[in-house]
Each structure stands twice: as structure tokens, then as C-alpha cells.
Design a protein around this motif. Sequence first.
Motif, short mmCIF file in Angstrom:
data_model
loop_
_atom_site.label_atom_id
_atom_site.label_comp_id
_atom_site.label_asym_id
_atom_site.label_seq_id
_atom_site.Cartn_x
_atom_site.Cartn_y
_atom_site.Cartn_z
N LEU A 183 0.81 -1.22 0.00
CA LEU A 183 0.00 0.00 0.00
C LEU A 183 0.85 1.26 0.00
O LEU A 183 0.45 2.29 -0.58
N GLU A 184 2.00 1.22 0.64
CA GLU A 184 2.86 2.40 0.65
C GLU A 184 3.31 2.76 -0.77
O GLU A 184 3.45 3.94 -1.11
N LYS A 185 3.51 1.73 -1.62
CA LYS A 185 3.89 2.01 -3.01
C LYS A 185 2.71 2.50 -3.83
O LYS A 185 2.89 3.27 -4.79
N VAL A 186 1.50 2.10 -3.45
CA VAL A 186 0.32 2.63 -4.13
C VAL A 186 0.20 4.14 -3.88
O VAL A 186 -0.22 4.89 -4.77
N LEU A 187 0.60 4.59 -2.70
CA LEU A 187 0.59 6.04 -2.44
C LEU A 187 1.51 6.76 -3.42
O LEU A 187 1.18 7.85 -3.91
N ARG A 245 -0.87 0.22 7.73
CA ARG A 245 -1.00 1.63 8.13
C ARG A 245 -2.19 2.32 7.48
O ARG A 245 -2.48 3.47 7.79
N ALA A 246 -2.85 1.62 6.57
CA ALA A 246 -3.97 2.25 5.85
C ALA A 246 -5.26 2.15 6.66
O ALA A 246 -6.29 1.70 6.17
N ASP A 247 -5.21 2.57 7.89
CA ASP A 247 -6.37 2.56 8.78
C ASP A 247 -7.19 3.83 8.53
O ASP A 247 -6.73 4.94 8.82
N GLY A 248 -8.39 3.65 8.00
CA GLY A 248 -9.19 4.80 7.61
C GLY A 248 -9.51 5.74 8.75
O GLY A 248 -9.63 6.96 8.54
N SER A 279 -10.73 -0.18 6.21
CA SER A 279 -9.45 -0.63 5.67
C SER A 279 -9.59 -2.05 5.17
O SER A 279 -10.51 -2.79 5.55
N ARG A 280 -8.65 -2.46 4.32
CA ARG A 280 -8.63 -3.83 3.84
C ARG A 280 -8.36 -4.79 5.00
O ARG A 280 -8.94 -5.88 5.06
N ALA A 284 -7.69 6.77 -0.32
CA ALA A 284 -7.70 8.23 -0.41
C ALA A 284 -7.34 8.88 0.93
O ALA A 284 -6.57 9.85 0.98
N LEU A 285 -7.86 8.33 2.01
CA LEU A 285 -7.55 8.87 3.34
C LEU A 285 -6.09 8.63 3.71
O LEU A 285 -5.44 9.50 4.30
N PHE A 286 -5.56 7.45 3.36
CA PHE A 286 -4.16 7.14 3.61
C PHE A 286 -3.26 8.12 2.85
O PHE A 286 -2.31 8.69 3.41
#
Length: 389
Positions: free
Chosen positions: A93-97, A311-314, A170-171, A128-130
Motif C-alpha cells: 500500500l505504501e507504493k500505491v501512495l 498503516r492504511a487505517d481509515g 481498511s482492507r 484516499a484517506l491514507f
Amino acid sequence: MTQHDIDYRWVHITYKEDAAFVETYGFSGNQGAVNLEGLLMTPKGAPSSTLLIFMHPASTLQLLPVPQATVKAGWHVLCAASRYAKNDTALILEKVLLDLGAYIRHAREQWGYKKIVLAGWSGGGSLALFYQSQAEHPTISQTPAGDPVGVASADLIPADAVIVQAAHISRATMLRDMLDPSVTDEHDPDNRDPTLDISNARNPNRPPYSADFIAAYRAAQLARMRRITAWVKGTLATLKARNTAELERGFVTHRTLADPRFLDPALDPNDRKPNWCYLGNPETANTGPVGLARFSTLRSWLSQWSIDDSRADGLKCAAQVSVPLLAIENSADDAVPQPHTAAIFNAAGSTDKTMHVIRGATHYYAGQPDKLAEALSITRQWLTARGLA
């Protein structure tokens, strides 16, 4: 409402990246560069300085009703695919950012859009929130597996507003609440605890479920997730200790769509129909090949699926977002649990935040043109009121 014809423009964006190893097949992440593909959709005869970006971590959204209807109503829309489009097996997910940041920079600097709105539908909401939280408060320099990732140094451009629509927290949260706790052997999906198997006709625990059963079920789900996470971390440590060229490993997680909410409409009640989920029959979805986290790498599990590591906790991310926020809940959503949208809305740090509930709307608005029109009307009024038309 004027209905515009749509101009479609294929988009290719590339940016440099140095990675320790290739994690996706093809030309994204190797050759020293990431290659991204998207679709820019603009309404004919309707110029705009505002761009709505729809992005999902692992899917492409241009064929779904919401982006198409948004363009026909007069807005410019980019459906942006990450490097992991249609395959989240190795997704970080960090790379998706970083991917999303590359699209936003291109939209600003190459296309000349003055305003960017992140339209976070479904799994795109927590993304989006992340993104926005890191664009406003950059902190991340490593993935949860300890690999370097330059989010904090990427100079991510913040969006001007965020929409979360039919969006989950989050996922990792979704997987925790859908993971089948009856599985007792990760290598044998037929080895199950019958008292926790909600698809077992002989299980004495039947809907409506007792509070004690749900508490035990939820605890067992979390315990299973943490057992998998412990194995993932142990395996990564073993690979690192060997100091060989083997850096990563893939694995299968069986039965990952067993949320009792699918069977018992009294749990977090909304207008959804019972014995159904967004992938169809719950038992078929639970045992099939397309469930959440069915195929994963070690690093991907920690980044997107581990409730203790992702870390992608909405909710945490929403608290760090200051731009205007619109939250839309579908009251018959058969994918996202009822409490999620309101929880995101309540957690949001924005002083300008709005929430709407669309009664009777399902996750995809399938066969519901009136509900889709209502959602679009809400979005139109909200954007126009904030000078984002």
C-alpha cells in the motif's frame, strides 16, 4: 441534468524507482521504473479546472457506474490504476501512495488542473484517506516489513477535497471481520472447528446469533489473523537470516469471506438482504478463489492485510485529514458493513465534513439508476458549494 458524451483518453505515466527485487510481472517495478496506466474521461464541451481521481488499490474503476455517471454529469474524471491493477497478490500500500502521487503531480503539472478531488469509492476510500494523511503529514520511510519506501520524501501533493463513498475502514479491517475462524490448519481448509463454521448445517449456532457466539467468533477471527501474521514475520526473518537471494514467498489463505453479518441481518443492521454478499452466495464466496487475501506475499500481508501492521487505517488517517470531506453511505450495502462510513466521518479531522445516507442503495447500485442519480446529485451539490465544479 445535462448528459454529456464522454471523450476517453488512455494515460501512461512512468517514474523512476529503485527496488531490491521485482514484485509484479511485466513492466511495472522493473527496468528501474514504474509504469502506470489510467483512463482520463472528460465530458465533451465542458472544460474544467477540477479533476476527480478514482483509484482503488487493486482494481480499475472506469467500467463501474459511478465514474461514468460523474463524467456524463459534467466533471472530469481520471480512473487511475496502480501498478497492482487486477492483482493484489504482492500489493504494497505504501507504493500505491507513490503511484497515486505520480498521477496527481501529472494532473497538476502536465494537464494543468487547479483542483484535485480524491473520489474514494469502496476500497478507494481508505486509500484516499491514507494518501491525504501522508500528503498533509508525511512520516513513512519504510514498509511494515522494514523495506525502504520513500513516501515521506516523495513530496506528495495534497488533494483539495476527499469523497468516501460506499467505503470501508481498511482492507485489514474487512479481512479481520470476514476471515473464517473455523480453519484450524492453514494447509488444509477441510480441517475446521465445526462450532465456528457458520456454513455447517449441524452447527448449533444459527442466526440470529447470540452475543456470546459473536464475541467468541470475533476473537477467533483475530486470533487466526495474528497466527498468520506471526508465521509471516517468522518466515521473513528466516529468509533474511539465510542471507541468500531468496527474498520473498507467496502463500494461500483459505476461506476469507465468512462474516456472520452476511447471514444475520440483525448484526449491524441495514437494508441489505440476508444470505447474500457482494460476491454472491456467502459460502461459495468464502471457499472460492477470489476472496480477500486469498493469494499473498509475505510483505503484502503485512502492508495490506495485517490488522496490527497495515498503516492504511481509515480512522487514524481520517483524523489527520484537514480538507473538506464528503461521506456517502449506501444503506443496503452488501459489502461494506453499516458502521464504517459513519465511523470514518466521525473520526475525520476536517472542520468541513458532510455525511449522507442513500436509503436502499446497494454497494454497486446494480439495477438502481435512481439511487445512482441520488448519489450523483449529492456529490454535485457538495462540489459546487465548495467551488469545485
